[in-house]
Design a protein around this motif. Structure first.
Motif, PDB file in Angstrom:
ATOM      1  N   ARG A   1       0.840  -1.256   0.077  1.00  0.00           N
ATOM      2  CA  ARG A   1      -0.030   0.187  -0.043  1.00  0.00           C
ATOM      3  C   ARG A   1       1.052   1.263   0.099  1.00  0.00           C
ATOM      4  O   ARG A   1       0.357   2.166  -0.684  1.00  0.00           O
ATOM      5  CB  ARG A   1      -0.906  -0.029   1.033  1.00  0.00           C
ATOM      6  N   LEU A   2       1.935   1.160   0.611  1.00  0.00           N
ATOM      7  CA  LEU A   2       2.707   2.286   0.692  1.00  0.00           C
ATOM      8  C   LEU A   2       4.014   2.461  -0.275  1.00  0.00           C
ATOM      9  O   LEU A   2       4.336   3.542  -0.316  1.00  0.00           O
ATOM     10  CB  LEU A   2       3.618   2.704   2.225  1.00  0.00           C
ATOM     11  N   GLY A   3       4.209   1.404  -1.055  1.00  0.00           N
ATOM     12  CA  GLY A   3       5.157   1.312  -2.144  1.00  0.00           C
ATOM     13  C   GLY A   3       6.600   1.350  -1.382  1.00  0.00           C
ATOM     14  O   GLY A   3       7.540   1.428  -2.219  1.00  0.00           O
ATOM     15  N   LEU A   4       6.912   0.933  -0.294  1.00  0.00           N
ATOM     16  CA  LEU A   4       8.134   0.819   0.136  1.00  0.00           C
ATOM     17  C   LEU A   4       8.857  -0.434  -0.410  1.00  0.00           C
ATOM     18  O   LEU A   4       8.074  -1.549  -0.763  1.00  0.00           O
ATOM     19  CB  LEU A   4       7.992   0.763   1.682  1.00  0.00           C
ATOM     20  N   SER A   5      10.126  -0.309  -0.364  1.00  0.00           N
ATOM     21  CA  SER A   5      10.756  -1.336  -0.893  1.00  0.00           C
ATOM     22  C   SER A   5      11.822  -2.238   0.167  1.00  0.00           C
ATOM     23  O   SER A   5      12.347  -3.282  -0.039  1.00  0.00           O
ATOM     24  CB  SER A   5      11.648  -0.922  -2.145  1.00  0.00           C
ATOM     25  N   ARG A   6      11.948  -1.499   1.301  1.00  0.00           N
ATOM     26  CA  ARG A   6      12.803  -2.097   2.372  1.00  0.00           C
ATOM     27  C   ARG A   6      12.221  -1.776   3.598  1.00  0.00           C
ATOM     28  O   ARG A   6      12.036  -0.531   3.844  1.00  0.00           O
ATOM     29  CB  ARG A   6      14.241  -1.810   2.007  1.00  0.00           C
ATOM     30  N   ILE A   7      12.122  -2.558   4.620  1.00  0.00           N
ATOM     31  CA  ILE A   7      11.964  -2.310   5.980  1.00  0.00           C
ATOM     32  C   ILE A   7      12.937  -2.893   6.794  1.00  0.00           C
ATOM     33  O   ILE A   7      13.606  -3.901   6.491  1.00  0.00           O
ATOM     34  CB  ILE A   7      10.456  -3.280   6.535  1.00  0.00           C
ATOM     35  N   TYR A   8      13.606  -1.992   7.849  1.00  0.00           N
ATOM     36  CA  TYR A   8      14.679  -2.498   8.661  1.00  0.00           C
ATOM     37  C   TYR A   8      14.236  -2.433  10.170  1.00  0.00           C
ATOM     38  O   TYR A   8      13.276  -1.680  10.441  1.00  0.00           O
ATOM     39  CB  TYR A   8      15.888  -1.874   8.503  1.00  0.00           C
ATOM     40  N   SER A   9      14.913  -3.047  11.196  1.00  0.00           N
ATOM     41  CA  SER A   9      14.826  -3.117  12.459  1.00  0.00           C
ATOM     42  C   SER A   9      16.084  -2.781  13.291  1.00  0.00           C
ATOM     43  O   SER A   9      16.809  -4.033  12.910  1.00  0.00           O
ATOM     44  CB  SER A   9      13.708  -4.090  12.953  1.00  0.00           C
ATOM     45  N   ASP A  10      16.287  -2.104  14.049  1.00  0.00           N
ATOM     46  CA  ASP A  10      17.464  -2.007  14.936  1.00  0.00           C
ATOM     47  C   ASP A  10      17.189  -2.915  16.202  1.00  0.00           C
ATOM     48  O   ASP A  10      16.165  -2.192  16.897  1.00  0.00           O
ATOM     49  CB  ASP A  10      17.850  -0.669  15.320  1.00  0.00           C
TER      50      ASP A  10
ATOM     51  N   VAL B   1      21.094  -4.949  13.039  1.00  0.00           N
ATOM     52  CA  VAL B   1      20.308  -4.412  11.919  1.00  0.00           C
ATOM     53  C   VAL B   1      19.780  -5.573  11.184  1.00  0.00           C
ATOM     54  O   VAL B   1      20.654  -6.482  10.713  1.00  0.00           O
ATOM     55  CB  VAL B   1      21.064  -3.415  11.264  1.00  0.00           C
ATOM     56  N   TYR B   2      18.340  -5.515  11.296  1.00  0.00           N
ATOM     57  CA  TYR B   2      17.704  -6.745  10.389  1.00  0.00           C
ATOM     58  C   TYR B   2      16.941  -5.676   9.282  1.00  0.00           C
ATOM     59  O   TYR B   2      16.604  -4.886   9.485  1.00  0.00           O
ATOM     60  CB  TYR B   2      16.666  -7.227  11.476  1.00  0.00           C
ATOM     61  N   SER B   3      16.661  -6.560   8.148  1.00  0.00           N
ATOM     62  CA  SER B   3      15.966  -5.872   7.158  1.00  0.00           C
ATOM     63  C   SER B   3      15.213  -7.102   6.360  1.00  0.00           C
ATOM     64  O   SER B   3      15.713  -8.283   6.397  1.00  0.00           O
ATOM     65  CB  SER B   3      16.694  -4.824   6.270  1.00  0.00           C
ATOM     66  N   ILE B   4      14.388  -6.404   5.378  1.00  0.00           N
ATOM     67  CA  ILE B   4      13.433  -7.497   4.725  1.00  0.00           C
ATOM     68  C   ILE B   4      13.342  -6.441   3.424  1.00  0.00           C
ATOM     69  O   ILE B   4      12.907  -5.363   3.718  1.00  0.00           O
ATOM     70  CB  ILE B   4      12.284  -8.013   5.193  1.00  0.00           C
ATOM     71  N   ASP B   5      13.401  -6.953   2.046  1.00  0.00           N
ATOM     72  CA  ASP B   5      13.102  -6.268   1.085  1.00  0.00           C
ATOM     73  C   ASP B   5      11.856  -7.056   0.337  1.00  0.00           C
ATOM     74  O   ASP B   5      11.538  -8.077   0.326  1.00  0.00           O
ATOM     75  CB  ASP B   5      14.457  -6.499   0.075  1.00  0.00           C
ATOM     76  N   ASN B   6      11.314  -6.145  -0.148  1.00  0.00           N
ATOM     77  CA  ASN B   6      10.239  -6.330  -1.224  1.00  0.00           C
ATOM     78  C   ASN B   6      10.628  -7.164  -2.265  1.00  0.00           C
ATOM     79  O   ASN B   6      11.491  -6.724  -3.173  1.00  0.00           O
ATOM     80  CB  ASN B   6       9.444  -5.184  -1.673  1.00  0.00           C
TER      81      ASN B   6
ATOM     82  N   GLU C   1      13.459 -12.679  12.470  1.00  0.00           N
ATOM     83  CA  GLU C   1      13.891 -13.875  11.640  1.00  0.00           C
ATOM     84  C   GLU C   1      12.648 -14.664  11.167  1.00  0.00           C
ATOM     85  O   GLU C   1      12.566 -15.279   9.984  1.00  0.00           O
ATOM     86  CB  GLU C   1      15.115 -14.855  12.232  1.00  0.00           C
ATOM     87  N   LYS C   2      11.728 -15.098  12.045  1.00  0.00           N
ATOM     88  CA  LYS C   2      10.470 -15.856  11.511  1.00  0.00           C
ATOM     89  C   LYS C   2       9.858 -15.103  10.427  1.00  0.00           C
ATOM     90  O   LYS C   2       8.939 -15.697   9.539  1.00  0.00           O
ATOM     91  CB  LYS C   2       9.823 -16.047  12.776  1.00  0.00           C
ATOM     92  N   CYS C   3       9.817 -13.759  10.748  1.00  0.00           N
ATOM     93  CA  CYS C   3       8.817 -12.983   9.410  1.00  0.00           C
ATOM     94  C   CYS C   3       9.724 -12.925   8.316  1.00  0.00           C
ATOM     95  O   CYS C   3       9.383 -12.083   7.525  1.00  0.00           O
ATOM     96  CB  CYS C   3       8.644 -11.673  10.246  1.00  0.00           C
ATOM     97  N   GLY C   4      10.793 -13.343   8.160  1.00  0.00           N
ATOM     98  CA  GLY C   4      11.846 -13.246   6.842  1.00  0.00           C
ATOM     99  C   GLY C   4      12.774 -11.959   6.934  1.00  0.00           C
ATOM    100  O   GLY C   4      13.741 -11.969   5.859  1.00  0.00           O
ATOM    101  N   PHE C   5      13.101 -11.470   7.965  1.00  0.00           N
ATOM    102  CA  PHE C   5      13.882 -10.518   8.243  1.00  0.00           C
ATOM    103  C   PHE C   5      15.285 -11.172   8.077  1.00  0.00           C
ATOM    104  O   PHE C   5      15.658 -12.189   8.589  1.00  0.00           O
ATOM    105  CB  PHE C   5      13.809  -9.555   9.245  1.00  0.00           C
ATOM    106  N   ARG C   6      16.563 -10.561   7.656  1.00  0.00           N
ATOM    107  CA  ARG C   6      17.930 -11.107   7.654  1.00  0.00           C
ATOM    108  C   ARG C   6      18.792 -10.137   8.399  1.00  0.00           C
ATOM    109  O   ARG C   6      18.440  -8.877   8.265  1.00  0.00           O
ATOM    110  CB  ARG C   6      18.478 -11.519   6.401  1.00  0.00           C
ATOM    111  N   GLN C   7      19.586 -10.495   9.350  1.00  0.00           N
ATOM    112  CA  GLN C   7      20.681  -9.571   9.798  1.00  0.00           C
ATOM    113  C   GLN C   7      21.806  -9.217   8.839  1.00  0.00           C
ATOM    114  O   GLN C   7      22.203 -10.119   8.143  1.00  0.00           O
ATOM    115  CB  GLN C   7      21.306 -10.359  11.192  1.00  0.00           C
ATOM    116  N   GLU C   8      21.740  -8.028   8.619  1.00  0.00           N
ATOM    117  CA  GLU C   8      22.599  -7.405   7.641  1.00  0.00           C
ATOM    118  C   GLU C   8      23.887  -6.583   8.294  1.00  0.00           C
ATOM    119  O   GLU C   8      24.922  -6.625   7.490  1.00  0.00           O
ATOM    120  CB  GLU C   8      22.030  -6.230   6.858  1.00  0.00           C
ATOM    121  N   GLY C   9      24.012  -6.921   9.886  1.00  0.00           N
ATOM    122  CA  GLY C   9      25.257  -6.240  10.319  1.00  0.00           C
ATOM    123  C   GLY C   9      24.750  -5.744  11.639  1.00  0.00           C
ATOM    124  O   GLY C   9      23.739  -6.143  12.175  1.00  0.00           O
TER     125      GLY C   9
END
Length: 173
Positions: free
Chosen positions: A119-128, A166-171, A141-149
């Motif tokens: 709906r918002l057209g975002l391509s990347r969500i991250y979480s610290d 830092v975790y993130s998930i991409d569209n 991690e269960k939601c598909g996020f990967r630790q990127e650093g």
């Protein structure tokens, strides 16, 4: 606008959520593993902050509620620091202890991420996430996020500076 998951509804803050919100920000178990206020705040301050920017250009703030009993708030979830130009935003969640480990957090994260992408057209969500917050790390991690650093010494908790993962998930589009 409500965001619907399979187990939860992500809805706007209502007056009946006051106690739940204050319990979240005052819960020592939550405080030790998440960001938040350094000093105590009033209920009015917290409610005003949460309701101040509903669905603004930079944030989406929602109460996590059980789909079967939407009047009962279980926690909060926020999409913040939206950068529409670059298609990115940060997500964080606070869920009351009695509701953890029951799939509510996972459903809430998945529902908000789907909303952000579709709906918002975002391509990347991250979480610290604080390095020692293993429950949140597993949730994302269960939601598909990967630790990127990680960021060394980024979060001040328990009297010292702690590493933040830092975790993130991409569209996938």
């Amino acid at each position: 606008m409500d965001i619907i998951g399979s187990k939860v509804i992500l809805r706007t803050m209502e007056e009946q959520d006051r106690e739940m919100v204050m319990n979240l920000i005052g819960d020592p178990q939550i405080v030790k593993v998440t960001g938040g206020y350094i000093d105590s705040v009033s209920c009015d301050h917290q409610m005003n902050w949460f309701c101040s920017l509903p669905d603004s250009a930079r944030e989406v703030r929602r109460v996590i509620a059980d789909k079967e009993r939407p009047e009962n708030g279980l926690g909060i979830i926020i999409l913040s620091d939206m950068d529409l130009e670059n298609g990115a935003a940060e997500i964080y969640i606070k869920l009351a202890g009695i509701f953890r480990g029951k799939g509510y957090g996972q459903d809430a994260v998945n529902a908000l991420v789907a909303y952000a992408f579709d709906r918002l057209g975002l391509s990347r969500i991250y979480s610290d996430i604080l390095e020692y917050n293993t429950m949140s790390r597993r949730l994302f991690e269960k939601c598909g996020f990967r630790q990127e650093g990680f960021r060394r010494g980024r979060g001040f908790k328990k009297g010292s500076y702690r590493n933040v993962c830092v975790y993130s998930i991409d569209n996938g589009k």
